[in-house]
Design an enzyme around this catalytic site. Structure first.
Site, PDB file in Angstrom:
ATOM      1  N   SER A   3      48.545  46.481  40.998  1.00 13.63           N
ATOM      2  CA  SER A   3      48.133  45.753  42.200  1.00 13.63           C
ATOM      3  C   SER A   3      48.757  46.363  43.435  1.00 13.63           C
ATOM      4  O   SER A   3      48.402  45.977  44.533  1.00 13.63           O
ATOM      5  CB  SER A   3      48.530  44.279  42.144  1.00 13.63           C
ATOM      6  OG  SER A   3      49.143  43.925  40.979  1.00 13.63           O
ATOM      7  N   HIS A  50      41.371  47.765  40.020  1.00 11.47           N
ATOM      8  CA  HIS A  50      42.142  46.532  40.192  1.00 11.47           C
ATOM      9  C   HIS A  50      41.246  45.311  39.980  1.00 11.47           C
ATOM     10  O   HIS A  50      40.364  45.024  40.788  1.00 11.47           O
ATOM     11  CB  HIS A  50      42.773  46.516  41.592  1.00 11.47           C
ATOM     12  CG  HIS A  50      43.663  45.352  41.823  1.00 11.47           C
ATOM     13  ND1 HIS A  50      43.775  44.722  43.034  1.00 11.47           N
ATOM     14  CD2 HIS A  50      44.476  44.683  40.970  1.00 11.47           C
ATOM     15  CE1 HIS A  50      44.619  43.724  42.911  1.00 11.47           C
ATOM     16  NE2 HIS A  50      45.065  43.671  41.685  1.00 11.47           N
ATOM     17  N   GLU A  89      38.463  46.275  42.636  1.00 11.78           N
ATOM     18  CA  GLU A  89      38.752  47.281  43.664  1.00 11.78           C
ATOM     19  C   GLU A  89      38.894  48.631  42.963  1.00 11.78           C
ATOM     20  O   GLU A  89      39.642  48.744  41.985  1.00 11.78           O
ATOM     21  CB  GLU A  89      40.060  46.963  44.390  1.00 11.78           C
ATOM     22  CG  GLU A  89      39.981  45.811  45.370  1.00 11.78           C
ATOM     23  CD  GLU A  89      41.323  45.533  46.044  1.00 11.78           C
ATOM     24  OE1 GLU A  89      41.360  45.444  47.273  1.00 11.78           O
ATOM     25  OE2 GLU A  89      42.337  45.375  45.334  1.00 11.78           O
ATOM     26  N   ASN A 141      45.059  42.411  48.320  1.00 12.17           N
ATOM     27  CA  ASN A 141      46.431  41.904  48.331  1.00 12.17           C
ATOM     28  C   ASN A 141      47.131  42.121  49.667  1.00 12.17           C
ATOM     29  O   ASN A 141      48.018  41.350  50.031  1.00 12.17           O
ATOM     30  CB  ASN A 141      47.258  42.545  47.210  1.00 12.17           C
ATOM     31  CG  ASN A 141      47.005  41.878  45.875  1.00 12.17           C
ATOM     32  OD1 ASN A 141      46.537  40.750  45.837  1.00 12.17           O
ATOM     33  ND2 ASN A 141      47.296  42.566  44.796  1.00 12.17           N
TER      34      ASN A 141
HETATM   35  N1  CAA Z   1      38.542  32.413  31.653  1.00 13.90           N
HETATM   36  C1  CAA Z   1      37.204  32.245  31.664  1.00 13.90           C
HETATM   37  N2  CAA Z   1      36.572  31.371  32.459  1.00 13.90           N
HETATM   38  C2  CAA Z   1      37.328  30.599  33.252  1.00 13.90           C
HETATM   39  C3  CAA Z   1      38.735  30.714  33.288  1.00 13.90           C
HETATM   40  C4  CAA Z   1      39.337  31.675  32.436  1.00 13.90           C
HETATM   41  N3  CAA Z   1      40.662  31.879  32.410  1.00 13.90           N
HETATM   42  N4  CAA Z   1      39.212  29.827  34.193  1.00 13.90           N
HETATM   43  C5  CAA Z   1      38.141  29.205  34.697  1.00 13.90           C
HETATM   44  N5  CAA Z   1      37.017  29.666  34.138  1.00 13.90           N
HETATM   45  C6  CAA Z   1      35.646  29.288  34.463  1.00 13.90           C
HETATM   46  C7  CAA Z   1      35.324  27.949  33.897  1.00 13.90           C
HETATM   47  O1  CAA Z   1      34.760  28.082  32.595  1.00 13.90           O
HETATM   48  C8  CAA Z   1      34.308  27.400  34.901  1.00 13.90           C
HETATM   49  O2  CAA Z   1      33.024  27.913  34.680  1.00 13.90           O
HETATM   50  P1  CAA Z   1      31.728  26.972  34.946  1.00 13.90           P
HETATM   51  O3  CAA Z   1      31.879  26.416  36.321  1.00 13.90           O
HETATM   52  O4  CAA Z   1      30.565  27.929  34.820  1.00 13.90           O
HETATM   53  O5  CAA Z   1      31.800  25.950  33.850  1.00 13.90           O
HETATM   54  C9  CAA Z   1      34.761  28.004  36.226  1.00 13.90           C
HETATM   55  O6  CAA Z   1      35.548  29.152  35.889  1.00 13.90           O
HETATM   56  C10 CAA Z   1      35.559  27.013  36.998  1.00 13.90           C
HETATM   57  O7  CAA Z   1      36.655  26.622  36.195  1.00 13.90           O
HETATM   58  P2  CAA Z   1      37.266  25.160  36.131  1.00 13.90           P
HETATM   59  O8  CAA Z   1      36.180  24.136  36.365  1.00 13.90           O
HETATM   60  O9  CAA Z   1      38.080  25.042  34.887  1.00 13.90           O
HETATM   61  O10 CAA Z   1      38.335  25.135  37.262  1.00 13.90           O
HETATM   62  P3  CAA Z   1      38.155  25.413  38.788  1.00 13.90           P
HETATM   63  O11 CAA Z   1      36.823  25.031  39.294  1.00 13.90           O
HETATM   64  O12 CAA Z   1      39.379  24.836  39.367  1.00 13.90           O
HETATM   65  O13 CAA Z   1      38.224  27.015  38.888  1.00 13.90           O
HETATM   66  C11 CAA Z   1      39.297  29.079  39.119  1.00 13.90           C
HETATM   67  C12 CAA Z   1      39.308  27.720  38.424  1.00 13.90           C
HETATM   68  C13 CAA Z   1      38.158  29.937  38.597  1.00 13.90           C
HETATM   69  C14 CAA Z   1      40.630  29.744  38.771  1.00 13.90           C
HETATM   70  C15 CAA Z   1      39.131  28.852  40.664  1.00 13.90           C
HETATM   71  O14 CAA Z   1      40.034  27.881  41.095  1.00 13.90           O
HETATM   72  C16 CAA Z   1      39.343  30.114  41.475  1.00 13.90           C
HETATM   73  O15 CAA Z   1      38.478  30.962  41.579  1.00 13.90           O
HETATM   74  N6  CAA Z   1      40.544  30.220  42.099  1.00 13.90           N
HETATM   75  C17 CAA Z   1      40.897  31.367  42.913  1.00 13.90           C
HETATM   76  C18 CAA Z   1      41.348  32.482  42.027  1.00 13.90           C
HETATM   77  C19 CAA Z   1      41.718  33.716  42.826  1.00 13.90           C
HETATM   78  O16 CAA Z   1      41.822  33.738  44.038  1.00 13.90           O
HETATM   79  N7  CAA Z   1      41.969  34.788  42.066  1.00 13.90           N
HETATM   80  C20 CAA Z   1      42.441  36.030  42.644  1.00 13.90           C
HETATM   81  C21 CAA Z   1      43.909  36.088  42.511  1.00 13.90           C
HETATM   82  S1  CAA Z   1      44.567  37.557  43.222  1.00 13.90           S
HETATM   83  C22 CAA Z   1      44.546  38.646  41.972  1.00 13.90           C
HETATM   84  O17 CAA Z   1      44.204  38.391  40.851  1.00 13.90           O
HETATM   85  C23 CAA Z   1      44.980  40.011  42.336  1.00 13.90           C
HETATM   86  C24 CAA Z   1      46.401  40.328  42.201  1.00 13.90           C
HETATM   87  O18 CAA Z   1      46.731  41.485  42.080  1.00 13.90           O
HETATM   88  C25 CAA Z   1      47.442  39.290  42.328  1.00 13.90           C
END
Ligand code: CAA
Length: 286
Positions: free
Chosen positions: A121, A142, A154, A192
């Site tokens: 990252s 990424h 990315e 990031n």
């Molecule tokens: N694996 C597979 N599917 C998943 C999952 C997982 N671990 N977590 C959630 N899902 C799916 C669910 O099955 C659900 O699908 P449907 O709507 O089609 O049924 C959908 O995602 C939504 O999940 P939930 O209803 O359980 O929960 P939610 O609506 O609160 O969503 C979330 C959870 C997807 C994590 C959402 O909150 C989200 O997108 N959050 C932001 C995440 C983000 O910003 N990620 C980037 C982080 S930065 C990074 O990764 C880079 C780095 O280097 C740090």
């Protein structure tokens, strides 16, 4: 070689397991390498658990889950990746560990045209590329967490990466159902570099007693339609990972806004790493 059928993934934590799962679901033969037999078994359980969850939620059929599982294999011997055409490393965000893994992969992977991608990252891709004898075929790839959900990858060419490697990597990401943006080989890349100062700002707000985590998160969820607020997101990313990214950004740019706040460091020292340890800004079931 254009059509990748045999993928290697090194590391089966949050990111590696997600990458392996997505690739197996898209029909690739995926071999996952971990450091120890125990870690490989934990990785297998993680991927299996996620596929089972997909079945429970009606995302995939039992046949599709079984098909994906049949295409996945796990090992604790990096040498078992010898026949891979494309390898993504997703080990801990630590420069020495990643350098060692990429250097070893370069020796192990037999196909001289195979691409070695790093899911770092924040570590400069060029530093990893020049540790190998194939700097033209090392590239940053990424992924975002949770990998099965987030559509973005990315793609980060180092100064040494060939145009052909960039093209093949974008094609490969497309085969996994991902969309790509090209990002510069600077700490934090695109996402990031923007996201981390925002997350650290939320930690500082808690640290200064300015607002409660729940209020900060609700503010951003309800006010800006973010799917989750910054502190919940930090818990998802892992506080140790966020700290490592912040340190890389600070090292590169020397901007105070990238410096990890004391509260973040203390939480990491205490083992409050977020969801993966059961406690971060919030508490989670084990
Ligand atoms: N694996 C597979 N599917 C998943 C999952 C997982 N671990 N977590 C959630 N899902 C799916 C669910 O099955 C659900 O699908 P449907 O709507 O089609 O049924 C959908 O995602 C939504 O999940 P939930 O209803 O359980 O929960 P939610 O609506 O609160 O969503 C979330 C959870 C997807 C994590 C959402 O909150 C989200 O997108 N959050 C932001 C995440 C983000 O910003 N990620 C980037 C982080 S930065 C990074 O990764 C880079 C780095 O280097 C740090």
């Amino acid at each position: 070689m254009d059509s990748v059928t045999r993928l290697g993934v090194v590391g089966c934590g949050l990111m590696g397991s997600g990458i392996a799962e997505v690739a197996a679901r898209h029909g690739l033969d995926v071999r996952v390498a971990e450091a120890t037999p125990e870690a490989a078994e934990t990785g297998r359980r993680r991927v299996t658990g996620s596929l089972d969850r997909g079945v429970r939620r009606g995302k995939l059929s039992e046949e599709e889950r079984d098909g994906a599982l049949a295409r996945l294999s796990f090992t604790h011997d990096l040498g078992d990746l010898a026949d891979r055409q494309f390898v993504v490393e997703a080990v801990a965000e630590n420069r020495d560990i990643k350098t060692e893994v990429v250097r070893s992969l370069d020796k192990v992977v037999e196909d001289p045209s195979a691409i070695l991608a790093t899911n770092t990252s924040s570590i400069p891709v060029v530093d990893l590329a020049v540790a190998t004898g194939r700097p033209g075929q090392v590239i940053g790839m990424h992924f975002f967490n949770p990998v099965p959900v987030q559509r973005l990858v990315e793609v980060i060419p180092a100064l040494t990466t060939s145009a052909d490697t960039v093209r093949r990597t974008r094609d490969f990401a497309g085969r996994l159902g991902k969309q790509t943006v090209q990002a510069p080989d600077r700490a934090g890349f695109v996402v990031n570099a923007l996201l981390i100062p925002y997350l650290l700002g939320a930690v500082r707000m808690v640290e200064s007693g300015g607002a409660r985590p729940e209020d900060i998160d609700q503010g951003m969820e309800l006010g800006c339609a973010h799917p989750m607020g910054p502190l919940r997101l930090l818990d998802l990313i892992g506080l140790d990972t966020a700290q490592a990214i912040a340190e890389s950004l600070y090292e590169e740019f020397k901007e105070p806004l990238y410096g990890p706040p004391a509260l973040l460091r203390r939480m990491v020292a205490a083992g409050h790493l977020g969801r993966k340890s059961g406690r971060g800004f919030y508490a989670y079931d084990a």
